[in-house]
Design an enzyme around this catalytic site. Structure first.
Site, PDB file in Angstrom:
ATOM      1  N   HIS A 202       0.870  -1.173   0.000  1.00 12.29           N
ATOM      2  CA  HIS A 202       0.000   0.000   0.000  1.00 12.29           C
ATOM      3  C   HIS A 202       0.910   1.229   0.000  1.00 12.29           C
ATOM      4  CE1 HIS A 202      -3.087  -2.819   1.041  1.00 12.29           C
ATOM      5  NE2 HIS A 202      -3.992  -1.898   1.293  1.00 12.29           N
ATOM      6  N   GLU A 205      -1.972   6.027  -0.552  1.00  9.56           N
ATOM      7  CA  GLU A 205      -3.410   6.000  -0.236  1.00  9.56           C
ATOM      8  C   GLU A 205      -3.708   7.298   0.518  1.00  9.56           C
ATOM      9  OE1 GLU A 205      -4.577   2.911   2.526  1.00  9.56           O
ATOM     10  OE2 GLU A 205      -6.724   3.239   2.193  1.00  9.56           O
ATOM     11  N   ASP A 283     -11.138  -3.618  -1.696  1.00 13.40           N
ATOM     12  CA  ASP A 283     -10.398  -3.301  -0.468  1.00 13.40           C
ATOM     13  C   ASP A 283     -11.013  -3.996   0.767  1.00 13.40           C
ATOM     14  OD1 ASP A 283      -8.303  -2.193   0.927  1.00 13.40           O
ATOM     15  OD2 ASP A 283      -9.015  -0.134   0.857  1.00 13.40           O
TER      16      ASP A 283
END
Ligand code: ADE
Ligand code: ZN
Length: 344
Positions: A202, A205, A283
């Site tokens: 990740h 974000e 997600d």
């Protein structure tokens, strides 16, 4: 009056075969299943009812979500719990025409509560095998390190998972992004590469474009999860377009965690138009208001995506999958056949 072109594109997006590459399996735990597992395991929840729990799903940022997400995962204790959670996801995925899924799991969330690594991995792995055998969905697991914990903890987690090496294809990096840059995990990712594991992280974000560079250069990831901050940096956009390093974007997540104020402002279309290998994913679908097709439907509507955009997103999902060339060719053929039928 309905815009018939949009309705046609939504119908196409819903119907065609797709891969899902960014789904935290603990984020697929629906409130009803949380309550059922709490009862089965004698776990006391700080909520009186399914409705009270759902009402708590009003997030202001990533951390406000993660606090509730980790609390929800506390009902998972036995192998059957992990199996049931993943199986429930696969049934939803099948309904959305997902033919390949790569599932993130967070072992540290469970081992920290005394749940053995074997319980977690064997429960999930059995569900993946049944998804293939009974639903025709190919599935794989990606072990995620929690970035708010230390790199030492990540090394210990990797060590504990190695006896089950054949059950997962790669590693990822998730949890609280700000203040926990990818470079913090450079050594453990290097070790994972030596072990032949795939790597994703990740990045971008809530964090800056700089974290995406760190994931690419420092962790040498093969995909970026989210990555929407790349629009801040033209050089990074050019690099992503040139390399086609995939980005697994999650529009409803970005909306619910206030990364964007409105889906109409989501950068997905700009990313597609810039030639990035961007994919649509759910997600944490139980928390963010929908599974893969809900993400497609709402994004197609909000951004007025064209038929060509929808087709590109589905093709990208297979391009970005961690599968063999033969498997990718077969998935592409399944898609092209479905497209020929749908547009005949
Ligand atoms: N863990 C589960 N969902 C996540 C997200 N959207 N970002 C970071 N960590 C997560
Ligand atoms: Zn995620």
């Amino acid at each position: 009056m309905k815009n018939s072109a949009v309705e046609r594109d939504v119908a196409l997006a819903r119907a065609i075969p797709k891969a899902e590459l960014h789904i935290h399996i603990e984020g697929s735990l629906e409130p009803e299943l949380i309550f059922a597992l709490a009862q089965r395991n004698g776990v006391k929840l700080p909520y009186d009812s399914v409705q009270a729990l759902r009402t708590a799903y009003a997030f202001t940022d990533l951390q406000s979500f993660l606090d509730i997400y980790y609390a929800g995962a506390s009902v998972l204790l036995q192998e059957a719990d992990f199996y049931d959670m993943a199986w429930a996801y696969f049934l939803r995925a099948q309904a959305d025409h997902v033919i390949h899924a790569e599932l993130f799991f967070d072992p540290q969330t469970h081992t920290a509560r005394g749940v053995p690594m074997a319980t977690v991995i064997q429960g999930l792995s059995r569900a993946c095998a049944d998804a293939k055998a009974q639903l025709g969905i190919s599935a794989a697991l990606i072990l995620c390190f929690l970035r708010h914990l230390s790199e030492e903890d990540a090394f210990a987690t990797l060590e504990a998972a190695l006896p089950y090496r054949e059950h997962f294809i790669g590693v990822g990096l998730d949890s609280s992004e700000l203040g926990h840059p990818p470079e913090k995990f450079q050594r453990v990712f290097a070790r994972c590469r030596e072990l032949g594991l795939r790597a994703v992280a990740h990045a971008g974000e809530e964090g800056p474009a700089e974290y995406i560079w760190q994931a690419i250069d420092g962790l040498q990831v093969q995909r970026i999860d989210h990555g929407v901050a790349c629009l801040e940096d033209p050089l990074l956009m050019a690099e992503l377009a040139y390399t086609r390093l995939p980005l697994t974007v999650c529009p409803l997540s970005n909306l619910k965690l206030c990364v964007v104020k409105d889906l109409a402002e989501h950068p997905l279309k700009k990313m597609l138009d810039a030639g990035l290998c961007v994919t649509v994913n759910s997600d944490d679908p139980a928390y963010f208001g929908g599974y893969l097709n809900a993400n497609f439907e709402q994004t197609v509507r909000a951004l007025a995506l064209s038929e060509a955009d929808v087709v590109q997103l589905a093709r990208n999902s297979f391009e970005a999958s961690f599968v063999t060339d033969a498997e990718r060719a077969a998935m592409r053929q399944t898609l092209e056949r479905a497209l020929a039928e749908a547009t005949a």
